[in-house]
Design a protein around this motif. Sequence first.
Motif, PDB file in Angstrom:
ATOM      1  N   ALA A  68       0.866  -1.113   0.005  1.00  0.00           N
ATOM      2  CA  ALA A  68       0.005   0.205   0.106  1.00  0.00           C
ATOM      3  C   ALA A  68       0.745   1.047  -0.105  1.00  0.00           C
ATOM      4  O   ALA A  68       2.173   1.200   0.232  1.00  0.00           O
ATOM      5  CB  ALA A  68      -0.957   0.013   1.237  1.00  0.00           C
ATOM      6  N   TYR A  69       0.330   2.357   0.061  1.00  0.00           N
ATOM      7  CA  TYR A  69       0.999   3.825   0.023  1.00  0.00           C
ATOM      8  C   TYR A  69       1.382   4.101   1.331  1.00  0.00           C
ATOM      9  O   TYR A  69       0.580   4.689   2.097  1.00  0.00           O
ATOM     10  CB  TYR A  69       0.154   4.511  -0.825  1.00  0.00           C
ATOM     11  CG  TYR A  69       0.322   4.631  -2.347  1.00  0.00           C
ATOM     12  CD1 TYR A  69       1.221   3.681  -2.960  1.00  0.00           C
ATOM     13  CD2 TYR A  69      -0.068   5.643  -3.079  1.00  0.00           C
ATOM     14  CE1 TYR A  69       1.383   3.614  -4.192  1.00  0.00           C
ATOM     15  CE2 TYR A  69      -0.003   5.592  -4.536  1.00  0.00           C
ATOM     16  CZ  TYR A  69       0.833   4.580  -5.064  1.00  0.00           C
ATOM     17  OH  TYR A  69       0.883   4.597  -6.761  1.00  0.00           O
ATOM     18  N   GLU A  70       2.487   3.418   2.020  1.00  0.00           N
ATOM     19  CA  GLU A  70       2.790   3.669   3.358  1.00  0.00           C
ATOM     20  C   GLU A  70       4.149   3.362   3.440  1.00  0.00           C
ATOM     21  O   GLU A  70       4.965   2.697   2.533  1.00  0.00           O
ATOM     22  CB  GLU A  70       1.913   2.877   4.050  1.00  0.00           C
ATOM     23  CG  GLU A  70       2.101   1.171   3.934  1.00  0.00           C
ATOM     24  CD  GLU A  70       1.006   0.416   4.697  1.00  0.00           C
ATOM     25  OE1 GLU A  70      -0.006   0.967   4.926  1.00  0.00           O
ATOM     26  OE2 GLU A  70       1.247  -0.766   4.896  1.00  0.00           O
ATOM     27  N   ASN A  71       4.795   3.768   4.365  1.00  0.00           N
ATOM     28  CA  ASN A  71       6.411   3.512   4.812  1.00  0.00           C
ATOM     29  C   ASN A  71       6.298   2.326   5.669  1.00  0.00           C
ATOM     30  O   ASN A  71       6.515   2.610   6.947  1.00  0.00           O
ATOM     31  CB  ASN A  71       7.272   4.722   5.150  1.00  0.00           C
ATOM     32  CG  ASN A  71       8.480   4.513   5.096  1.00  0.00           C
ATOM     33  OD1 ASN A  71       8.862   3.411   5.155  1.00  0.00           O
ATOM     34  ND2 ASN A  71       9.353   5.518   5.613  1.00  0.00           N
ATOM     35  N   THR A  72       6.396   1.166   5.452  1.00  0.00           N
ATOM     36  CA  THR A  72       6.447  -0.044   6.373  1.00  0.00           C
ATOM     37  C   THR A  72       7.554  -1.128   5.885  1.00  0.00           C
ATOM     38  O   THR A  72       7.815  -0.887   4.968  1.00  0.00           O
ATOM     39  CB  THR A  72       5.110  -0.805   6.465  1.00  0.00           C
ATOM     40  OG1 THR A  72       4.851  -1.475   5.184  1.00  0.00           O
ATOM     41  CG2 THR A  72       3.797   0.133   6.696  1.00  0.00           C
ATOM     42  N   GLU A  73       7.954  -1.856   6.566  1.00  0.00           N
ATOM     43  CA  GLU A  73       8.838  -2.850   6.366  1.00  0.00           C
ATOM     44  C   GLU A  73       8.616  -3.702   4.918  1.00  0.00           C
ATOM     45  O   GLU A  73       9.328  -3.977   4.192  1.00  0.00           O
ATOM     46  CB  GLU A  73       9.272  -3.724   7.439  1.00  0.00           C
ATOM     47  CG  GLU A  73      10.338  -4.849   7.265  1.00  0.00           C
ATOM     48  CD  GLU A  73      11.817  -4.110   6.869  1.00  0.00           C
ATOM     49  OE1 GLU A  73      12.375  -4.739   6.252  1.00  0.00           O
ATOM     50  OE2 GLU A  73      11.964  -2.979   7.234  1.00  0.00           O
ATOM     51  N   SER A  74       7.398  -4.083   4.947  1.00  0.00           N
ATOM     52  CA  SER A  74       6.711  -4.846   3.895  1.00  0.00           C
ATOM     53  C   SER A  74       6.802  -4.159   2.517  1.00  0.00           C
ATOM     54  O   SER A  74       7.286  -4.624   1.678  1.00  0.00           O
ATOM     55  CB  SER A  74       5.356  -5.504   4.179  1.00  0.00           C
ATOM     56  OG  SER A  74       4.510  -4.428   4.491  1.00  0.00           O
ATOM     57  N   VAL A  75       6.527  -2.908   2.682  1.00  0.00           N
ATOM     58  CA  VAL A  75       6.613  -2.076   1.377  1.00  0.00           C
ATOM     59  C   VAL A  75       8.249  -1.828   1.105  1.00  0.00           C
ATOM     60  O   VAL A  75       8.385  -1.909  -0.078  1.00  0.00           O
ATOM     61  CB  VAL A  75       6.058  -0.641   1.690  1.00  0.00           C
ATOM     62  CG1 VAL A  75       6.127   0.148   0.536  1.00  0.00           C
ATOM     63  CG2 VAL A  75       4.453  -0.819   1.967  1.00  0.00           C
ATOM     64  N   ARG A  76       8.849  -1.654   1.941  1.00  0.00           N
ATOM     65  CA  ARG A  76      10.353  -1.355   1.732  1.00  0.00           C
ATOM     66  C   ARG A  76      10.951  -2.579   1.149  1.00  0.00           C
ATOM     67  O   ARG A  76      11.787  -2.503   0.296  1.00  0.00           O
ATOM     68  CB  ARG A  76      11.187  -0.906   2.914  1.00  0.00           C
ATOM     69  CG  ARG A  76      10.915   0.653   3.422  1.00  0.00           C
ATOM     70  CD  ARG A  76      11.701   1.057   4.454  1.00  0.00           C
ATOM     71  NE  ARG A  76      11.641   0.293   5.873  1.00  0.00           N
ATOM     72  CZ  ARG A  76      10.680   0.447   6.662  1.00  0.00           C
ATOM     73  NH1 ARG A  76       9.909   1.488   6.712  1.00  0.00           N
ATOM     74  NH2 ARG A  76      10.652  -0.297   7.785  1.00  0.00           N
ATOM     75  N   GLN A  77      10.579  -3.691   1.558  1.00  0.00           N
ATOM     76  CA  GLN A  77      10.956  -5.064   1.123  1.00  0.00           C
ATOM     77  C   GLN A  77      10.550  -5.230  -0.415  1.00  0.00           C
ATOM     78  O   GLN A  77      11.348  -5.685  -1.258  1.00  0.00           O
ATOM     79  CB  GLN A  77      10.747  -6.301   2.080  1.00  0.00           C
ATOM     80  CG  GLN A  77      11.381  -6.176   3.208  1.00  0.00           C
ATOM     81  CD  GLN A  77      10.780  -7.416   4.191  1.00  0.00           C
ATOM     82  OE1 GLN A  77       9.849  -8.114   3.724  1.00  0.00           O
ATOM     83  NE2 GLN A  77      11.479  -7.615   5.284  1.00  0.00           N
ATOM     84  N   ALA A  78       9.283  -5.045  -0.658  1.00  0.00           N
ATOM     85  CA  ALA A  78       8.773  -5.074  -2.055  1.00  0.00           C
ATOM     86  C   ALA A  78       9.496  -4.029  -3.037  1.00  0.00           C
ATOM     87  O   ALA A  78       9.638  -4.495  -4.120  1.00  0.00           O
ATOM     88  CB  ALA A  78       7.267  -4.672  -2.045  1.00  0.00           C
ATOM     89  N   LEU A  79      10.329  -2.886  -2.481  1.00  0.00           N
ATOM     90  CA  LEU A  79      10.758  -1.985  -3.409  1.00  0.00           C
ATOM     91  C   LEU A  79      12.331  -2.185  -3.379  1.00  0.00           C
ATOM     92  O   LEU A  79      12.923  -1.653  -4.445  1.00  0.00           O
ATOM     93  CB  LEU A  79      10.463  -0.749  -2.961  1.00  0.00           C
ATOM     94  CG  LEU A  79       8.938  -0.118  -3.091  1.00  0.00           C
ATOM     95  CD1 LEU A  79       8.826   1.167  -2.322  1.00  0.00           C
ATOM     96  CD2 LEU A  79       8.821   0.016  -4.612  1.00  0.00           C
ATOM     97  N   THR A  80      12.815  -3.320  -2.679  1.00  0.00           N
ATOM     98  CA  THR A  80      14.281  -3.184  -2.536  1.00  0.00           C
ATOM     99  C   THR A  80      14.824  -3.926  -3.793  1.00  0.00           C
ATOM    100  O   THR A  80      14.206  -4.884  -3.953  1.00  0.00           O
ATOM    101  CB  THR A  80      14.677  -4.190  -1.231  1.00  0.00           C
ATOM    102  OG1 THR A  80      14.440  -3.467  -0.290  1.00  0.00           O
ATOM    103  CG2 THR A  80      16.122  -4.295  -1.164  1.00  0.00           C
ATOM    104  N   GLY A  81      15.657  -3.487  -4.339  1.00  0.00           N
ATOM    105  CA  GLY A  81      16.241  -3.883  -5.580  1.00  0.00           C
ATOM    106  C   GLY A  81      15.554  -3.334  -6.933  1.00  0.00           C
ATOM    107  O   GLY A  81      15.965  -3.483  -7.943  1.00  0.00           O
ATOM    108  N   VAL A  82      14.703  -2.326  -6.708  1.00  0.00           N
ATOM    109  CA  VAL A  82      14.105  -1.717  -7.765  1.00  0.00           C
ATOM    110  C   VAL A  82      14.842  -0.495  -8.169  1.00  0.00           C
ATOM    111  O   VAL A  82      15.158   0.300  -7.786  1.00  0.00           O
ATOM    112  CB  VAL A  82      12.366  -1.256  -7.463  1.00  0.00           C
ATOM    113  CG1 VAL A  82      11.897  -0.336  -8.542  1.00  0.00           C
ATOM    114  CG2 VAL A  82      11.758  -2.368  -7.209  1.00  0.00           C
ATOM    115  N   ASP A  83      14.868  -0.496  -9.599  1.00  0.00           N
ATOM    116  CA  ASP A  83      15.610   0.434 -10.498  1.00  0.00           C
ATOM    117  C   ASP A  83      14.765   1.735 -10.575  1.00  0.00           C
ATOM    118  O   ASP A  83      15.082   2.868 -10.435  1.00  0.00           O
ATOM    119  CB  ASP A  83      16.277  -0.015 -11.589  1.00  0.00           C
ATOM    120  CG  ASP A  83      17.364  -0.966 -11.111  1.00  0.00           C
ATOM    121  OD1 ASP A  83      18.385  -0.793 -10.423  1.00  0.00           O
ATOM    122  OD2 ASP A  83      17.396  -2.248 -11.819  1.00  0.00           O
ATOM    123  N   VAL A  84      13.571   1.330 -11.252  1.00  0.00           N
ATOM    124  CA  VAL A  84      12.470   2.322 -11.915  1.00  0.00           C
ATOM    125  C   VAL A  84      11.247   2.100 -11.190  1.00  0.00           C
ATOM    126  O   VAL A  84      10.693   0.986 -11.651  1.00  0.00           O
ATOM    127  CB  VAL A  84      12.643   2.539 -13.438  1.00  0.00           C
ATOM    128  CG1 VAL A  84      12.352   1.339 -14.134  1.00  0.00           C
ATOM    129  CG2 VAL A  84      11.601   3.733 -13.511  1.00  0.00           C
TER     130      VAL A  84
END
Length: 275
Positions: free
Chosen positions: A49-65
């Motif tokens: 979701a649009y939030e700053n949580t550990e699960s969101v950060r993990q989902a975005l880790t390694g993303v370039d764009v």
Amino acid sequence: MEIAITGVTGNLGGQVARAVSEAGFKARLLARSPERAPQLEGATVYQAAYENTESVRQALTGVDVLFMVSAKENPLRVKQHLDFVDAAKEAGVKHIVYTSFYNAADDSTFTLARDHAKTEKHIKDLGLTYTFIRDNFYLEFFLDMLKEYGEIKGPAGLGKCSAVSRRDVSAVASKILTQPQNWENQTLNMTGPDDLNMEEIVARINKIESQNFVYIDETVEEAYESRKVWPAEQWEYDSWVSTYTAIKRGEQAGLSTDIERVLGRKPISLEDVWK
């Protein structure tokens, strides 16, 4: 290159996800409700979701764009956007492609455009590489009203709007996601091929269909009153009415060549969208 796409259960994000998949690129599809995400070749679905949580950060880790579709309108949208951008920064995302709004500013007449100005500023303030896709109002919005109600009604006067097709915006976003290095730190204005007032939109569709669609130029007071048939909060009424007052004040007028610059073709016309 690792691509992530939000909004995949909606119109725009879904179209972009399909186009990226068809182009042969792998992508992470981020959705609040993963079970509603499209099943696409090369895509992996993440709950986010649009939030700053550990699960969101993990989902975005390694993303370039990251393709960030603006969140559904609500009073907390700015906070949601800023929290999500913070999560992207902390996760190491390098480049955010954000769907903003045409002429977004802190003092925009269209109330929801102010959310976009704040989001753009935060992305820049964090030092992220960005591409802002500033959509004008969608042609489909006006045409759907004609189909459903037989009229366009609002206090737009004879103000012009260079409304754009959602299909063009999704095509631009898809192209940028697969070639992000060509569009770094740029703001692209998404407009259709014509500057039209509401009377002209109605007249052009009447010519195609031999219909008697009409434009009713309300006063601001009449616009607020007529929209009371839909139960809503005050901020929603303000956004609905300011759609038209922004047009009247000229804030949605003006033509851009950015779609042609990205896609190598002219934007889709009003008539083509209707057909």
